[in-house]
Write a protein that holds these residues in place. Structure first.
Motif, mmCIF file in Angstrom:
data_model
loop_
_atom_site.group_PDB
_atom_site.id
_atom_site.type_symbol
_atom_site.label_atom_id
_atom_site.label_comp_id
_atom_site.label_asym_id
_atom_site.label_seq_id
_atom_site.Cartn_x
_atom_site.Cartn_y
_atom_site.Cartn_z
ATOM 1 N N SER A 1 0.838 -1.201 0.000
ATOM 2 C CA SER A 1 0.000 0.000 0.000
ATOM 3 C C SER A 1 0.869 1.246 0.000
ATOM 4 C CB SER A 1 -0.893 -0.009 1.245
ATOM 5 O OG SER A 1 -1.601 1.207 1.356
ATOM 6 N N ASP A 2 0.349 2.311 -0.592
ATOM 7 C CA ASP A 2 1.039 3.601 -0.530
ATOM 8 C C ASP A 2 0.771 4.320 0.791
ATOM 9 O OD1 ASP A 2 2.408 3.514 -2.921
ATOM 10 O OD2 ASP A 2 0.941 4.691 -4.040
ATOM 11 N N ARG A 3 -0.193 3.839 1.563
ATOM 12 C CA ARG A 3 -0.584 4.531 2.804
ATOM 13 C C ARG A 3 0.519 4.542 3.854
ATOM 14 N NH1 ARG A 3 -5.928 1.558 2.440
ATOM 15 N NH2 ARG A 3 -7.117 2.938 1.089
ATOM 16 N N HIS A 4 1.402 3.558 3.825
ATOM 17 C CA HIS A 4 2.405 3.419 4.884
ATOM 18 C C HIS A 4 3.824 3.762 4.421
ATOM 19 C CE1 HIS A 4 -0.811 1.640 7.131
ATOM 20 N NE2 HIS A 4 -0.975 0.728 6.193
ATOM 21 N N GLU B 1 -3.941 -4.287 1.870
ATOM 22 C CA GLU B 1 -3.087 -4.065 3.030
ATOM 23 C C GLU B 1 -2.182 -5.260 3.235
ATOM 24 O OE1 GLU B 1 -4.171 -0.272 3.809
ATOM 25 O OE2 GLU B 1 -2.666 -1.403 4.878
ATOM 26 N N SER C 1 -7.497 -0.893 -2.324
ATOM 27 C CA SER C 1 -6.244 -1.032 -1.596
ATOM 28 C C SER C 1 -6.079 -2.464 -1.125
ATOM 29 C CB SER C 1 -6.227 -0.092 -0.394
ATOM 30 O OG SER C 1 -4.987 -0.196 0.268
ATOM 31 N N ASP D 1 -4.007 3.122 -5.877
ATOM 32 C CA ASP D 1 -5.383 2.825 -5.456
ATOM 33 C C ASP D 1 -6.341 2.801 -6.649
ATOM 34 O OD1 ASP D 1 -4.697 2.484 -2.808
ATOM 35 O OD2 ASP D 1 -5.507 4.415 -2.136
ATOM 36 N N HIS E 1 5.350 6.888 -3.566
ATOM 37 C CA HIS E 1 4.032 6.470 -4.045
ATOM 38 C C HIS E 1 4.109 6.091 -5.521
ATOM 39 C CE1 HIS E 1 1.434 8.421 -0.674
ATOM 40 N NE2 HIS E 1 2.410 7.662 -0.195
#
Length: 186
Positions: A90-93, A179, A177, A166, A99
């Motif tokens: 994921s790009d979230r973390h 995870e 997404s 995403d 990204h």
């Protein structure tokens, strides 16, 4: 990129799958620094930081889409859902400069338009960074080198459609997404 071009050419000539199901996916970003996990050149659970990476995506009408990644330790092919969860994560973390963006090009368009004179494979003194493939460089009537048009993640450049990670996952898996089971951030 040449290996994926050759894979598309093989499918086209041998008709092993409908060419319209195949998409070439260039993964990069504006800084040309993208992490991918589960790569042959990786160490343990650490990502490999590529300037760009190229995979082949097969969008199957009645089943999960498949990823063909010649540099992955995952199965070949691998379901996009599994690839997303374990190779993209994921790009979230991760920090924003890592990204990922993805340029998705229909295989028939890639076969018609891609050209590489292999200059990116040479050292400043002109020697090869690694031995080139034994076949002639891929060229079109219009170009001997347009690799940067495929690596660029500017929607105004090149062919195909540019997605955020995403957006890509939502488009091709229905889920925005994936995870990871454990997090390891570059």
């Amino acid at each position: 990129e040449e290996n994926v071009w050759k894979l598309c050419e093989f499918v086209q000539k041998q008709r092993t799958a409908p060419l319209e199901q195949l998409f070439v996916v260039f993964i990069s970003n504006d800084k040309r620094m993208i992490p991918l996990w589960k790569q042959k050149s990786g160490h343990g659970d650490q990502p490999v930081i590529w300037d760009y990476h190229v995979i082949l995506l097969q969008v199957c009408p009645q089943s999960d889409s498949l990823v063909y990644d010649l540099d992955s330790v995952l199965s070949f092919p691998c379901s996009l859902r599994l690839y997303g969860a374990t190779a993209f994560r994921s790009d979230r973390h991760i920090r924003p400069e890592y990204h990922r963006k993805l340029r998705v090009i229909p295989a028939d368009s890639f076969l018609l338009n891609f050209a590489s004179d292999r200059s990116h494979m040479r050292n400043p003194d002109g020697t090869w960074k690694m031995s080139p493939p034994p076949y002639a460089p891929i060229q079109t009537a219009e170009s001997q080198m347009n690799l940067d048009d495929f690596i660029s993640m500017s929607p105004a450049d090149g062919w195909g459609t540019v997605y955020s990670l995403d957006q890509f996952l939502l488009t091709y898996t229905g889920n925005p997404s994936t995870e990871p089971s454990s997090s390891s951030s570059p």
